[in-house]
Motif scaffolding. Sequence first.
Motif, PDB file in Angstrom:
ATOM      1  N   THR A 150      -0.457 -67.526 -76.752  1.00  0.00           N
ATOM      2  CA  THR A 150      -0.062 -68.935 -76.821  1.00  0.00           C
ATOM      3  C   THR A 150       0.574 -69.245 -78.162  1.00  0.00           C
ATOM      4  N   LEU A 151      -0.007 -68.748 -79.239  1.00  0.00           N
ATOM      5  CA  LEU A 151       0.534 -68.991 -80.570  1.00  0.00           C
ATOM      6  C   LEU A 151       1.955 -68.450 -80.691  1.00  0.00           C
ATOM      7  N   PHE A 152       2.156 -67.198 -80.309  1.00  0.00           N
ATOM      8  CA  PHE A 152       3.466 -66.594 -80.484  1.00  0.00           C
ATOM      9  C   PHE A 152       4.476 -67.073 -79.445  1.00  0.00           C
ATOM     10  N   LYS A 153       4.004 -67.559 -78.321  1.00  0.00           N
ATOM     11  CA  LYS A 153       4.922 -68.191 -77.369  1.00  0.00           C
ATOM     12  C   LYS A 153       5.491 -69.465 -77.977  1.00  0.00           C
ATOM     13  N   LYS A 154       4.610 -70.240 -78.632  1.00  0.00           N
ATOM     14  CA  LYS A 154       5.055 -71.475 -79.271  1.00  0.00           C
ATOM     15  C   LYS A 154       5.907 -71.197 -80.501  1.00  0.00           C
ATOM     16  N   LEU A 155       5.672 -70.078 -81.158  1.00  0.00           N
ATOM     17  CA  LEU A 155       6.404 -69.747 -82.381  1.00  0.00           C
ATOM     18  C   LEU A 155       7.662 -68.921 -82.140  1.00  0.00           C
ATOM     19  N   SER A 156       7.912 -68.511 -80.900  1.00  0.00           N
ATOM     20  CA  SER A 156       9.023 -67.589 -80.648  1.00  0.00           C
ATOM     21  C   SER A 156      10.366 -68.163 -81.083  1.00  0.00           C
ATOM     22  N   ASN A 157      10.604 -69.441 -80.856  1.00  0.00           N
ATOM     23  CA  ASN A 157      11.877 -70.019 -81.283  1.00  0.00           C
ATOM     24  C   ASN A 157      11.947 -70.163 -82.795  1.00  0.00           C
ATOM     25  N   ILE A 158      10.843 -70.570 -83.411  1.00  0.00           N
ATOM     26  CA  ILE A 158      10.815 -70.728 -84.867  1.00  0.00           C
ATOM     27  C   ILE A 158      11.074 -69.384 -85.542  1.00  0.00           C
ATOM     28  N   LEU A 159      10.369 -68.359 -85.089  1.00  0.00           N
ATOM     29  CA  LEU A 159      10.569 -67.023 -85.647  1.00  0.00           C
ATOM     30  C   LEU A 159      11.960 -66.491 -85.327  1.00  0.00           C
ATOM     31  N   GLY A 160      12.471 -66.814 -84.151  1.00  0.00           N
ATOM     32  CA  GLY A 160      13.818 -66.384 -83.780  1.00  0.00           C
ATOM     33  C   GLY A 160      14.868 -66.965 -84.705  1.00  0.00           C
ATOM     34  N   VAL A 161      14.746 -68.260 -84.995  1.00  0.00           N
ATOM     35  CA  VAL A 161      15.691 -68.909 -85.902  1.00  0.00           C
ATOM     36  C   VAL A 161      15.553 -68.325 -87.314  1.00  0.00           C
ATOM     37  N   ALA A 162      14.312 -68.120 -87.755  1.00  0.00           N
ATOM     38  CA  ALA A 162      14.087 -67.534 -89.082  1.00  0.00           C
ATOM     39  C   ALA A 162      14.643 -66.109 -89.144  1.00  0.00           C
ATOM     40  N   LEU A 163      14.464 -65.345 -88.065  1.00  0.00           N
ATOM     41  CA  LEU A 163      14.998 -63.981 -88.011  1.00  0.00           C
ATOM     42  C   LEU A 163      16.523 -64.007 -88.048  1.00  0.00           C
ATOM     43  N   LYS A 164      17.125 -64.913 -87.300  1.00  0.00           N
ATOM     44  CA  LYS A 164      18.583 -65.031 -87.300  1.00  0.00           C
ATOM     45  C   LYS A 164      19.096 -65.374 -88.697  1.00  0.00           C
ATOM     46  N   LYS A 165      18.406 -66.272 -89.384  1.00  0.00           N
ATOM     47  CA  LYS A 165      18.784 -66.637 -90.751  1.00  0.00           C
ATOM     48  C   LYS A 165      18.680 -65.428 -91.675  1.00  0.00           C
ATOM     49  N   GLU A 166      17.588 -64.693 -91.563  1.00  0.00           N
ATOM     50  CA  GLU A 166      17.378 -63.511 -92.413  1.00  0.00           C
ATOM     51  C   GLU A 166      18.437 -62.444 -92.148  1.00  0.00           C
ATOM     52  N   LEU A 167      18.743 -62.209 -90.884  1.00  0.00           N
ATOM     53  CA  LEU A 167      19.769 -61.215 -90.546  1.00  0.00           C
ATOM     54  C   LEU A 167      21.144 -61.645 -91.064  1.00  0.00           C
ATOM     55  N   THR A 168      21.431 -62.939 -90.981  1.00  0.00           N
ATOM     56  CA  THR A 168      22.690 -63.461 -91.507  1.00  0.00           C
ATOM     57  C   THR A 168      22.762 -63.264 -93.016  1.00  0.00           C
ATOM     58  N   LEU A 169      21.654 -63.535 -93.718  1.00  0.00           N
ATOM     59  CA  LEU A 169      21.624 -63.329 -95.169  1.00  0.00           C
ATOM     60  C   LEU A 169      21.817 -61.859 -95.533  1.00  0.00           C
ATOM     61  N   ILE A 170      21.206 -60.977 -94.778  1.00  0.00           N
ATOM     62  CA  ILE A 170      21.354 -59.538 -95.038  1.00  0.00           C
ATOM     63  C   ILE A 170      22.813 -59.126 -94.854  1.00  0.00           C
ATOM     64  N   LYS A 171      23.424 -59.593 -93.769  1.00  0.00           N
ATOM     65  CA  LYS A 171      24.828 -59.243 -93.509  1.00  0.00           C
ATOM     66  C   LYS A 171      25.741 -59.830 -94.584  1.00  0.00           C
ATOM     67  N   LEU A 172      25.446 -61.047 -95.045  1.00  0.00           N
ATOM     68  CA  LEU A 172      26.247 -61.651 -96.117  1.00  0.00           C
ATOM     69  C   LEU A 172      26.132 -60.854 -97.414  1.00  0.00           C
ATOM     70  N   LYS A 173      24.922 -60.393 -97.737  1.00  0.00           N
ATOM     71  CA  LYS A 173      24.743 -59.577 -98.941  1.00  0.00           C
ATOM     72  C   LYS A 173      25.518 -58.270 -98.832  1.00  0.00           C
ATOM     73  N   GLU A 174      25.469 -57.648 -97.647  1.00  0.00           N
ATOM     74  CA  GLU A 174      26.220 -56.401 -97.444  1.00  0.00           C
ATOM     75  C   GLU A 174      27.722 -56.641 -97.608  1.00  0.00           C
ATOM     76  N   LYS A 175      28.213 -57.726 -97.033  1.00  0.00           N
ATOM     77  CA  LYS A 175      29.638 -58.045 -97.153  1.00  0.00           C
ATOM     78  C   LYS A 175      30.001 -58.381 -98.591  1.00  0.00           C
ATOM     79  N   GLY A 176      29.088 -59.036 -99.307  1.00  0.00           N
ATOM     80  CA  GLY A 176      29.310 -59.340-100.721  1.00  0.00           C
ATOM     81  C   GLY A 176      29.429 -58.069-101.543  1.00  0.00           C
ATOM     82  N   LYS A 177      28.573 -57.098-101.263  1.00  0.00           N
ATOM     83  CA  LYS A 177      28.636 -55.814-101.971  1.00  0.00           C
ATOM     84  C   LYS A 177      29.951 -55.103-101.682  1.00  0.00           C
ATOM     85  N   LYS A 178      30.362 -55.106-100.411  1.00  0.00           N
ATOM     86  CA  LYS A 178      31.625 -54.456-100.048  1.00  0.00           C
ATOM     87  C   LYS A 178      32.794 -55.156-100.724  1.00  0.00           C
TER      88      LYS A 178
END
Length: 181
Positions: free
Chosen positions: A126-154
């Motif tokens: 129940t907890l993780f069902k309710k948190l799935s969208n919150i964690l999904g958005v946070a994961l998407k943000k983190e992945l975007t930041l990682i990709k931006l850092k990689e592109k910045g290095k390149k």
Amino acid sequence: LKNLDCGLYLIDDYMDDIFLLDQIDKIINKIFKEAIILSTFENILKSIYSCAKGHVQKIEKIVITDIDDKFSFMIENYNFFRNNVKKDCEFSLKKELFDELDKKIGNIKICYNSELENKEILFLETLFKKLSNILGVALKKELTLIKLKEKGKKLYEKSITDPLTKLHNRGFLMDFLKTKL
């Protein structure tokens, strides 16, 4: 009077579920507040781990992966690890994570060190069902930041390298001198 008695029996039967949902709501409210304040993926994951472990002591680690399994994040014993994490565990619960558009973005695996009681499994599901969208958005943000850092290095590498000879250029020399002088 009979209807009243039946109603009271029903309430007694569902008191555990009501208590469980109340506890999950309190946790989610706490996580929302901390997420706004902390706002890094690492801290959000630590907060979720801390809250979940507070209610289910048997939790060993939480592993989150993106949809392609290119990136993985793990929290174990309140320590955060990025990539190259050990994803296997003897006992686990797995849930999908979704972004704000309900598009699947990753998975979360909750690992525990021994069999859970039905109440604990229900709580975590129940907890993780309710948190799935919150964690999904946070994961998407983190992945975007990682990709931006990689592109910045390149981009930085391109700015300090001559495209024809692949040797460092004047920009590199100027940066190097600034750090040495």
